[in-house]
Scaffold this active site. Structure first.
Site, PDB file in Angstrom:
ATOM      1  N   SER A 139      41.804  44.093  46.178  1.00  0.00           N
ATOM      2  CA  SER A 139      42.986  44.233  47.031  1.00  0.00           C
ATOM      3  C   SER A 139      44.218  44.346  46.141  1.00  0.00           C
ATOM      4  O   SER A 139      44.170  43.957  44.964  1.00  0.00           O
ATOM      5  CB  SER A 139      43.111  42.994  47.928  1.00  0.00           C
ATOM      6  OG  SER A 139      44.385  42.923  48.546  1.00  0.00           O
ATOM      7  N   TYR A 152      43.624  33.781  49.645  1.00  0.00           N
ATOM      8  CA  TYR A 152      43.336  35.212  49.534  1.00  0.00           C
ATOM      9  C   TYR A 152      43.826  35.764  48.196  1.00  0.00           C
ATOM     10  O   TYR A 152      43.086  36.479  47.499  1.00  0.00           O
ATOM     11  CB  TYR A 152      44.002  35.964  50.690  1.00  0.00           C
ATOM     12  CG  TYR A 152      43.606  37.419  50.766  1.00  0.00           C
ATOM     13  CD1 TYR A 152      42.311  37.781  51.124  1.00  0.00           C
ATOM     14  CD2 TYR A 152      44.517  38.421  50.485  1.00  0.00           C
ATOM     15  CE1 TYR A 152      41.943  39.113  51.191  1.00  0.00           C
ATOM     16  CE2 TYR A 152      44.163  39.754  50.560  1.00  0.00           C
ATOM     17  CZ  TYR A 152      42.872  40.094  50.908  1.00  0.00           C
ATOM     18  OH  TYR A 152      42.499  41.419  50.963  1.00  0.00           O
TER      19      TYR A 152
END
Length: 253
Positions: A139, A152
């Protein structure tokens, strides 16, 4: 990709489904792994290639289930040519001081331990074959910090390091390891992030995100799938240890 075997975790999610479609269109066989058997069956029907699609219900954080999904794929299709190590969650938007330990551990278990275990058992199979291409889902969170998203962000920094380390370890075995680094892809996960950031008005959070995208739109799962297909192919035979941004220019800004 004709007659190649593609193994995809997170196979019933938006990016997993679109990537499966892309490979099936190329004539590949696809094994989809997800924690939800119901979602897997729905996905298999939607893909409309039952003879080329295998579904395996498994928890990517449990070592014995990871070992089994690898074994079932090989038993059914004979090899694993491409592994899309894709399963992940975003987790809650909570400051570090308020985040419960079990919530943090859950994010790390799925996003980091799940990636590690998938690599562990797929690499063993690919070493037997003497070839293979692995693509992890990372990501743009691998490059940045973001208040309230410690789990995250931390997990995706870890995936970047794991990708580079794995690539070096297997470079002499005919195996390549790369990662896609999407951002602002129009999926259920993005909707969840918007709700976490602004529970009362998730739409405003979405518009704020969109304003930070140079190309001016959210990405689609197909945008990610096309890059995965590229990294899986022989067109990238000299590419390993790389992170490919699929973010509309966000990282360049």
């Amino acid at each position: 990709m004709k007659d190649k075997t593609i193994l995809i975790t997170g196979g019933a999610g938006g990016i997993g489904i679109e990537t499966a479609k892309a490979f099936l269109e190329q004539g590949a066989k696809v094994a989809l792994v997800d924690i939800s058997s119901e979602a897997l069956e729905k996905t298999k029907k939607s893909l409309n290639h039952p003879e080329m699609t295998l579904t395996i219900q498994a928890d990517v954080t449990k070592e014995e289930e990871v070992e089994q999904y690898v074994e079932k794929t090989v038993e059914s299709f004979g090899s694993i040519d491409v592994f899309f190590n894709n399963a992940a969650i975003a987790g809650p938007a909570t400051p570090i001081k308020d985040l419960e330990k079990k919530q943090f551990e859950n994010i790390m278990d799925i996003n980091v331990t799940g990636v590690f275990l998938g690599l562990k058992y797929v690499i063993k199979q690919m070493e037997k074959q003497g070839y293979g291409s692995i693509i992890n889902t990372d990501s743009n969170a691998a490059y940045i910090g973001s208040a309230g998203m410690v789990g995250y962000i931390g997990s995706k920094h870890a995936v970047a390091g794991i990708t580079k380390t794995a690539a070096l370890e297997v470079a002499d075995s005919g195996i390549r390891v790369n990662a896609v680094a999407p951002a602002a892809i129009d999926t259920q996960m993005l909707s969840g992030i918007q709700r976490n950031v602004s529970p009362d008005d998730p739409g405003s959070a979405g518009e704020a995100i969109k304003q930070g995208i140079p190309l001016g739109r959210f990405g689609t799962p197909k945008d990610v799938a096309e890059v995965v297909l590229f990294l899986a192919s022989e067109r990238t035979s000299f590419v390993t240890g790389s992170l490919y941004n699929v973010d509309g220019g966000m990282q360049a800004d």
